[in-house]
Write a protein that holds these residues in place. Structure first.
Motif, PDB file in Angstrom:
ATOM      1  N   ALA A   1       0.857  -1.191   0.000  1.00 16.19           N
ATOM      2  CA  ALA A   1       0.000   0.000   0.000  1.00 16.19           C
ATOM      3  C   ALA A   1       0.887   1.231   0.000  1.00 16.19           C
ATOM      4  O   ALA A   1       0.865   2.035   0.930  1.00 16.19           O
ATOM      5  N   CYS A   2       1.675   1.369  -1.053  1.00 15.74           N
ATOM      6  CA  CYS A   2       2.706   2.409  -1.127  1.00 15.74           C
ATOM      7  C   CYS A   2       2.309   3.575  -2.017  1.00 15.74           C
ATOM      8  O   CYS A   2       3.160   4.351  -2.445  1.00 15.74           O
ATOM      9  N   GLY A   3       1.038   3.686  -2.321  1.00 22.19           N
ATOM     10  CA  GLY A   3       0.582   4.768  -3.175  1.00 22.19           C
ATOM     11  C   GLY A   3       0.295   4.285  -4.589  1.00 22.19           C
ATOM     12  O   GLY A   3       0.352   3.082  -4.877  1.00 22.19           O
ATOM     13  N   VAL A   4      -0.022   5.225  -5.470  1.00 21.81           N
ATOM     14  CA  VAL A   4      -0.373   4.885  -6.851  1.00 21.81           C
ATOM     15  C   VAL A   4       0.377   5.798  -7.812  1.00 21.81           C
ATOM     16  O   VAL A   4       0.856   6.869  -7.435  1.00 21.81           O
ATOM     17  N   ARG A   5       0.465   5.349  -9.041  1.00 19.56           N
ATOM     18  CA  ARG A   5       1.069   6.117 -10.127  1.00 19.56           C
ATOM     19  C   ARG A   5       0.056   6.198 -11.266  1.00 19.56           C
ATOM     20  O   ARG A   5      -0.525   5.182 -11.646  1.00 19.56           O
ATOM     21  N   PRO A   6      -0.197   7.389 -11.814  1.00 20.53           N
ATOM     22  CA  PRO A   6      -1.165   7.501 -12.921  1.00 20.53           C
ATOM     23  C   PRO A   6      -0.853   6.515 -14.044  1.00 20.53           C
ATOM     24  O   PRO A   6       0.306   6.333 -14.422  1.00 20.53           O
ATOM     25  N   ARG A   7      -1.891   5.902 -14.565  1.00 20.33           N
ATOM     26  CA  ARG A   7      -1.736   4.912 -15.626  1.00 20.33           C
ATOM     27  C   ARG A   7      -1.832   5.643 -16.964  1.00 20.33           C
ATOM     28  O   ARG A   7      -2.924   5.967 -17.439  1.00 20.33           O
ATOM     29  N   VAL A   8      -0.689   5.873 -17.586  1.00 19.55           N
ATOM     30  CA  VAL A   8      -0.645   6.784 -18.736  1.00 19.55           C
ATOM     31  C   VAL A   8      -0.006   6.165 -19.974  1.00 19.55           C
ATOM     32  O   VAL A   8       0.215   6.871 -20.962  1.00 19.55           O
ATOM     33  N   ALA A   9       0.302   4.866 -19.954  1.00 19.92           N
ATOM     34  CA  ALA A   9       1.014   4.262 -21.082  1.00 19.92           C
ATOM     35  C   ALA A   9       0.253   4.451 -22.393  1.00 19.92           C
ATOM     36  O   ALA A   9       0.851   4.764 -23.439  1.00 19.92           O
ATOM     37  N   LEU A  10      -1.051   4.270 -22.362  1.00 24.61           N
ATOM     38  CA  LEU A  10      -1.866   4.414 -23.566  1.00 24.61           C
ATOM     39  C   LEU A  10      -1.754   5.836 -24.122  1.00 24.61           C
ATOM     40  O   LEU A  10      -1.598   6.039 -25.333  1.00 24.61           O
ATOM     41  N   ALA A  11      -1.833   6.824 -23.228  1.00 22.71           N
ATOM     42  CA  ALA A  11      -1.739   8.218 -23.650  1.00 22.71           C
ATOM     43  C   ALA A  11      -0.334   8.562 -24.120  1.00 22.71           C
ATOM     44  O   ALA A  11      -0.154   9.258 -25.130  1.00 22.71           O
ATOM     45  N   ARG A  12       0.676   8.101 -23.403  1.00 18.61           N
ATOM     46  CA  ARG A  12       2.058   8.399 -23.794  1.00 18.61           C
ATOM     47  C   ARG A  12       2.374   7.820 -25.162  1.00 18.61           C
ATOM     48  O   ARG A  12       2.987   8.483 -26.015  1.00 18.61           O
ATOM     49  N   ASP A  13       1.953   6.578 -25.385  1.00 15.17           N
ATOM     50  CA  ASP A  13       2.214   5.957 -26.683  1.00 15.17           C
ATOM     51  C   ASP A  13       1.502   6.685 -27.816  1.00 15.17           C
ATOM     52  O   ASP A  13       1.928   6.619 -28.977  1.00 15.17           O
ATOM     53  N   ALA A  14       0.416   7.377 -27.485  1.00 16.35           N
ATOM     54  CA  ALA A  14      -0.320   8.145 -28.494  1.00 16.35           C
ATOM     55  C   ALA A  14       0.247   9.545 -28.677  1.00 16.35           C
ATOM     56  O   ALA A  14      -0.287  10.337 -29.463  1.00 16.35           O
ATOM     57  N   GLY A  15       1.308   9.872 -27.937  1.00 18.87           N
ATOM     58  CA  GLY A  15       1.955  11.166 -28.093  1.00 18.87           C
ATOM     59  C   GLY A  15       1.351  12.295 -27.292  1.00 18.87           C
ATOM     60  O   GLY A  15       1.652  13.461 -27.540  1.00 18.87           O
ATOM     61  N   LEU A  16       0.518  11.977 -26.300  1.00 21.17           N
ATOM     62  CA  LEU A  16      -0.075  13.021 -25.458  1.00 21.17           C
ATOM     63  C   LEU A  16       0.895  13.404 -24.348  1.00 21.17           C
ATOM     64  O   LEU A  16       1.556  12.539 -23.763  1.00 21.17           O
ATOM     65  N   PRO A  17       1.012  14.692 -24.019  1.00 27.77           N
ATOM     66  CA  PRO A  17       1.966  15.126 -22.993  1.00 27.77           C
ATOM     67  C   PRO A  17       1.644  14.572 -21.610  1.00 27.77           C
ATOM     68  O   PRO A  17       0.479  14.527 -21.199  1.00 27.77           O
ATOM     69  N   ILE A  18       2.713  14.185 -20.903  1.00 33.10           N
ATOM     70  CA  ILE A  18       2.631  13.716 -19.515  1.00 33.10           C
ATOM     71  C   ILE A  18       3.315  14.759 -18.641  1.00 33.10           C
ATOM     72  O   ILE A  18       4.410  15.226 -18.955  1.00 33.10           O
ATOM     73  N   GLY A  19       2.684  15.127 -17.538  1.00 38.97           N
ATOM     74  CA  GLY A  19       3.205  16.198 -16.693  1.00 38.97           C
ATOM     75  C   GLY A  19       4.217  15.737 -15.674  1.00 38.97           C
ATOM     76  O   GLY A  19       4.538  14.551 -15.554  1.00 38.97           O
ATOM     77  N   ASN A  20       4.738  16.700 -14.910  1.00 35.08           N
ATOM     78  CA  ASN A  20       5.752  16.408 -13.898  1.00 35.08           C
ATOM     79  C   ASN A  20       5.221  15.532 -12.782  1.00 35.08           C
ATOM     80  O   ASN A  20       5.985  14.826 -12.119  1.00 35.08           O
TER      81      ASN A  20
END
Length: 416
Positions: free
Chosen positions: A247-266
């Motif tokens: 239970a160490c927290g979560v990380r946004p699931r963005v692989a689909l968006a990143r692979d599509a070329g959408l910007p990922i923030g800091n």
């Protein structure tokens, strides 16, 4: 951003089957010239993840978690995983080879559990050893429930909200629970040390052994089966374990968006503006996967706020804007000699030039601490008697000036 209602959004596709996706599908609904398709990776209907620990504790059946279903006209594809977004052709491709065209696409892909860098015989990226799970889905809950037996040694890694709830749930099931928290105290993002000490004392009364400033660095598994047998904190102490909850927290699931070329923030999320729109005007993001104004909330309240805002915009409300979420954290542990209730919001500890109002009653087991700056409420922690928390939270959320005069009345349960 095209928010002129259904005529501009004839084919709305939502990727994700969690609370944010479910809320949006219900609020938007199929209008006269709009179709709504949901691509939900989990095979079950949408459910309220906030109740996972209660289901693990055996307090509720899993059915209680189910959210209201969208209208029948919404095409809800359960067990269908999106694998690629073709932005040029405006279509989503899924693992079964199917293709779903869209005019408007909403990414509600949620978040993945954050796993600590554990050393052991399993390699990074491989499946976790038997007995080791995060608590993020009902499948996790089912697996942990099957593994927990009375008196079985269990270790929870992480002392945030989910970790505390998981530890209490396992203790209720009769397990011998050790909670390892890397920070100096429990719920360090939300509580000051005094409130955290009260929470720790309550967990101890439930039979949970709490170790703070304790980073788990390795697992020991059984030769042959690979099942977990112990965890090893960085200080070398080894704790027996048949069940380990991460239970160490979560990380946004963005692989689909990143692979599509959408910007990922800091902050790790898909960057969106006040209309929850990404860099592509045909693509939006809401919930745990989204990052707004540099913040990836990872909170149920923020996900629902974003779903409501986007639904209003898609339904033609030109005033709809998302300006952020100020979330009240609530924790209730009903087991023990007396139930434990806690509420926290904003800054848990003061910084110059803040003022602090604090009231503790050891006999009643109550505690109140408020952080005030420039006649405005900047944060608060309440333990025990939560009377007046609604008024305090609203004063913090609206950022209105506090009434002139002495502020000690704010510590009373009947705060006006």
């Amino acid at each position: 951003m095209r928010t002129n209602g259904a005529a501009a959004d004839r084919r709305l596709v939502i990727v994700g089957g969690g609370p944010a996706a479910s809320r949006l599908a219900r609020r938007v609904g199929p209008a006269a010239a709009r179709s709504v398709t949901v691509l939900a990776e989990e095979p079950r209907p949408a459910y309220n993840r906030v109740l996972l620990a209660d289901v693990l504790a055996g307090r509720y059946p899993a059915e209680v978690m189910e959210l209201p279903r969208p209208p029948d006209a919404v095409r809800w594809h359960a067990g269908l995983r999106a694998v690629r977004i073709d932005r040029a052709a405006r279509r989503v491709l899924c693992h079964d080879g199917s293709s779903h065209p869209y005019d408007t696409l909403v990414l509600a892909t949620g978040a993945n559990p954050l796993l600590p860098p554990l050393r052991g015989p399993h390699s990074p990226g491989a499946a976790l050893p038997p007995g080791v799970r995060a608590l993020r889905t009902l499948a996790d809950c089912d697996t942990l429930s099957a593994a927990v037996t009375p008196s079985a040694p269990a270790v929870v890694v992480g002392g945030g909200l989910l970790g505390v709830l998981a530890a209490a749930a396992l203790a209720r099931r009769g397990a011998r629970v050790l909670l390892a928290q890397r920070a100096a105290h429990l719920l360090d993002r939300h509580l000051d040390p005094a409130a955290a000490a009260l929470l720790r004392a309550h967990l101890a009364a439930l039979g949970v052994e709490v170790h703070t400033e304790c980073a788990v660095s390795a697992l020991r598994t059984e030769p042959g089966t690979g099942a977990v047998r112990a965890v090893r904190p960085a200080d070398g102490y080894e704790a027996e374990a048949r069940v380990v909850v991460l239970a160490c927290g979560v990380r946004p699931r963005v692989a689909l968006a990143r692979d599509a070329g959408l910007p990922i923030g800091n902050a790790g999320g898909i960057v969106v503006d006040d209309l929850l729109t990404t860099a592509d005007p045909h693509v939006h993001a809401i919930g745990d996967c989204a990052e707004h104004s540099g913040v990836a909330y990872g909170l149920a309240g923020a996900a629902l706020d974003q779903a409501d805002t986007l639904a209003a915009a898609l339904n033609g409300d030109r005033t709809a804007r998302y300006t952020g979420t100020r979330a009240l954290v609530r924790l209730t542990l009903p087991d023990g000699p007396v139930p434990f209730d806690l509420a926290a919001f904003g800054l848990p500890v003061p910084a110059p030039p803040d003022d602090t109002l604090r009231l503790a009653d050891a006999t009643r087991g109550t505690y109140r601490s408020l952080v005030v700056r420039d006649d405005r409420l900047r944060g608060g922690v309440l333990v025990g008697d939560l009377g007046g928390v609604g008024h305090l939270a609203r004063a913090w959320q609206t950022d209105d000036p506090l009434p002139a005069g002495p502020l000690l009345h704010l510590l009373g349960p009947e705060t006006p």
